[in-house]
Design a protein around this motif. Structure first.
Motif: not given
Length: 217
Positions: A177-181
């Motif tokens: 997943y993607v979090k804060d880029g």
């Protein structure tokens, strides 16, 4: 059946299963695997691999679907027997499952029996890959079960028993997943999502360090 004396069990290459939303970089992650690689594409999402000379690609198309089980088995056997590849990728297993189930459903109207056949086929595929002697990487889409799901919000988009039959052979299962880029992979089963890591003790890793970290150990 193979017999190994105590202390003489040979090491086997690792098997990785990563699932997540579209656009999280599941397919492009295969670039990080060392050596010459072969990717089997079931959802035709190969644009991110253009220009990478370390990866050969088989695109399994609609006209292959009626004989998908036999076609994939033959192609895998030929590729692995050639000794050319150090890693193979099945991208995307969600699409592959749907193709196989369509073939099975077309041959029988017994829904329960069809899912049993599906689970058996994936267990046999996983066993073959476990013994093939090359690193294996598989991807799948994810399902968001909602914030109120008590036993994990996210899971791979596969029939539950089929997923268990297939990934029982894998060393690592994680959600990307993607979090804060930043692209991250959750490997912690205590979060309730589909996850495990039998390679090392990490529970959360940057996607870019999934393979690099192992090589540095």
């Amino acid at each position: 059946m193979k017999f190994y004396e105590s202390g003489k069990i040979p090491p086997t290459p690792h098997m990785y299963f990563v699932y997540g939303d579209g656009g999280t970089g599941k397919t492009s992650l295969f670039k990080d695997f060392p050596g010459k690689k072969l990717l089997f594409s079931f959802d035709l999402s190969t644009n991110v691999l253009i220009g990478d000379e370390s990866i050969d690609v088989f695109k399994l198309e609609e006209h292959d679907m009626p004989i998908m089980q036999q076609e994939l088995g033959n192609l895998l056997n030929r590729a692995i027997s050639s000794g050319r590849y150090q890693a193979v990728c099945l991208d995307n297993v969600t699409a592959l499952q749907n193709m196989i189930l369509e073939n099975i459903d077309g041959a029988s109207k017994d829904n329960r029996q069809n899912y049993q056949k599906l689970q058996l086929w994936f267990r046999q595929l996983g066993t073959y890959l476990r013994d093939c002697g090359v690193t294996v990487y598989a991807t799948a889409h994810q399902v968001d079960n909602g914030p109120d799901k008590m036993q994990g919000r996210f899971s791979a988009d596969m029939n539950e028993k089929t997923f268990n039959a297939f990934t029982s052979m894998f060393d690592l299962v994680g959600r990307i997943y993607v979090k804060d880029g930043e692209r991250l992979i959750d490997l912690d089963p205590e979060q309730g999502n589909h996850a495990k890591n039998r390679i090392d003790g990490r529970k959360l890793v940057k996607a870019s360090e999934l393979i690099k970290k192992e090589e540095d150990q």
